[in-house]
Enzyme design. Structure first.
Site, PDB file in Angstrom:
ATOM      1  CG  HIS A  86      -5.886   2.222   4.891  1.00  0.00           C
ATOM      2  ND1 HIS A  86      -5.479   3.190   5.781  1.00  0.00           N
ATOM      3  CD2 HIS A  86      -4.887   1.304   4.841  1.00  0.00           C
ATOM      4  CE1 HIS A  86      -4.284   2.872   6.237  1.00  0.00           C
ATOM      5  NE2 HIS A  86      -3.894   1.735   5.679  1.00  0.00           N
ATOM      6  CD  GLU A  99      -3.740  -2.208   7.103  1.00  0.00           C
ATOM      7  OE1 GLU A  99      -2.627  -2.481   6.626  1.00  0.00           O
ATOM      8  OE2 GLU A  99      -4.343  -1.151   6.843  1.00  0.00           O
ATOM      9  N   GLY A 145       2.222   2.410  10.784  1.00  0.00           N
ATOM     10  CA  GLY A 145       3.219   3.467  10.646  1.00  0.00           C
ATOM     11  C   GLY A 145       3.860   3.885  11.960  1.00  0.00           C
ATOM     12  CB  SER A 170       4.797  -1.650  12.216  1.00  0.00           C
ATOM     13  OG  SER A 170       4.401  -0.297  12.398  1.00  0.00           O
ATOM     14  CE  LYS A 209      -0.172   3.369   4.664  1.00  0.00           C
ATOM     15  NZ  LYS A 209      -0.168   3.506   6.132  1.00  0.00           N
ATOM     16  CG  ASN A 255      -1.691   1.249   1.409  1.00  0.00           C
ATOM     17  OD1 ASN A 255      -1.805   2.046   0.480  1.00  0.00           O
ATOM     18  ND2 ASN A 255      -2.262   1.430   2.599  1.00  0.00           N
ATOM     19  CD  GLU A 262      -3.039   5.746   6.516  1.00  0.00           C
ATOM     20  OE1 GLU A 262      -2.953   5.771   5.280  1.00  0.00           O
ATOM     21  OE2 GLU A 262      -2.172   5.201   7.244  1.00  0.00           O
TER      22      GLU A 262
HETATM   23  P1  PGA Z   1       2.614   0.321   7.675  1.00  0.00           P
HETATM   24  O1  PGA Z   1       1.173   0.555   6.969  1.00  0.00           O
HETATM   25  O2  PGA Z   1       3.114  -0.996   7.152  1.00  0.00           O
HETATM   26  O3  PGA Z   1       3.437   1.492   7.241  1.00  0.00           O
HETATM   27  O4  PGA Z   1       2.369   0.287   9.142  1.00  0.00           O
HETATM   28  C1  PGA Z   1       0.279  -0.486   6.740  1.00  0.00           C
HETATM   29  C2  PGA Z   1      -0.977   0.045   6.095  1.00  0.00           C
HETATM   30  O5  PGA Z   1      -1.437   1.127   6.500  1.00  0.00           O
HETATM   31  O6  PGA Z   1      -1.539  -0.568   5.161  1.00  0.00           O
END
Ligand code: PGA
Length: 251
Positions: A96, A167, A173, A213, A11, A9, A98
């Site tokens: 997601h 997630e 993140g 992460s 982003k 992903n 976000e």
């Molecule tokens: P990350 O993000 O691996 O940077 O924690 C995962 C995601 O949001 O899909």
């Protein structure tokens, strides 16, 4: 049977040139290894067509990071599932955290987006996950259950086409990963919730990915759990080497 999947992903990262270069590098590296999982990269809308031109579908599949809940029309700035599909993409991330958190996407919209994706032949990678407060006050199983249940208007046939990504928001993140046992417990819970509605066959055949992460250093342990079928990878998907390290965790 359900598949092992490693999905990136990206982003809101990379310019078009950088994205095309990264996709090309990933495609070449994936081609060169024996692998035990499907590889997908989910990229910004602006990159879809150009990235599709440099990847080979037998190595790397292409996805978007969102799509509209509407079919078409006067929705300035939106991108429809049909538009995504027309670039050559086969997958789309929906729900997601976000999108839920910063853009206020709710269960009703997410069901509509899921229907749009399915109607246009895209495989949704549907994200669920609790925030830190839910984890700390012990409501995390109920919260995630509610997010999965928001899709229970789908037929069993349609639900069976989804990929689910768990997630935990507190792990995205942040460098703070759920333990492999925490991931396994939630994945087993999600599978049980699916089984309760759609039966054992659909539940057993649904790929459930872990995200938050995930890195080459922890992927092997997390992926070794029986209900974890792979990962949705943010930060570590932005460098070909770390993304490959996660793909190779399945070897
Ligand atoms: P990350 O993000 O691996 O940077 O924690 C995962 C995601 O949001 O899909």
């Amino acid at each position: 049977m359900r598949k092992n999947i490693v999905a990136g992903n990206w982003k809101m990262n990379t310019t078009l040139d950088e994205g095309v270069e990264l996709a090309n590098e990933i495609n070449e590296k994936v081609k060169g290894i024996k692998r035990n999982c499907e590889v997908i990269i989910c990229v910004p809308f602006t990159h879809l067509t150009s990235v599709n031109a440099v990847i080979e579908s037998e190595n790397v599949a292409l996805g978007a990071e969102n799509c509209s809940e509407h079919d078409k029309g006067a929705y300035t700035g939106e991108v429809s599932a049909a538009m995504v599909k027309s670039t050559g993409a086969t997958h789309v991330i929906l729900g997601h955290s976000e999108r839920r958190q910063y853009f206020g996407e709710n269960n009703e919209q997410l069901l509509a987006k899921t229907r749009q994706a399915l109607a246009n032949g895209l495989t949704p990678i549907f994200c669920v996950g609790e925030v830190l407060e839910d984890r700390e006050n012990g409501s995390y199983n109920d919260v995630v259950e509610g997010q999965v249940e928001a899709l229970f208007d789908l037929t069993a046939e349609d639900f069976g086409k989804l990929v689910i990504a768990y997630e935990p928001v507190w792990a995205i993140g942040t460098g703070k990963t759920a333990t492999a046992d925490q991931a396994q417990d939630m994945h087993a819970h999600i599978r049980k919730v699916i089984e309760g509605k759609y039966g054992k066959d659909v539940a057993d055949n649904t790929s459930i990915l872990y995200g938050g992460s995930c890195k080459p250093e922890n992927a092997k342990e997390i992926f070794s759990k029986p209900d974890v079928d792979g990962g949705l990878i943010g930060g570590a998907a932005l460098k070909a080497d770390s993304f490959m390290g996660i793909i190779e965790a399945f070897n």
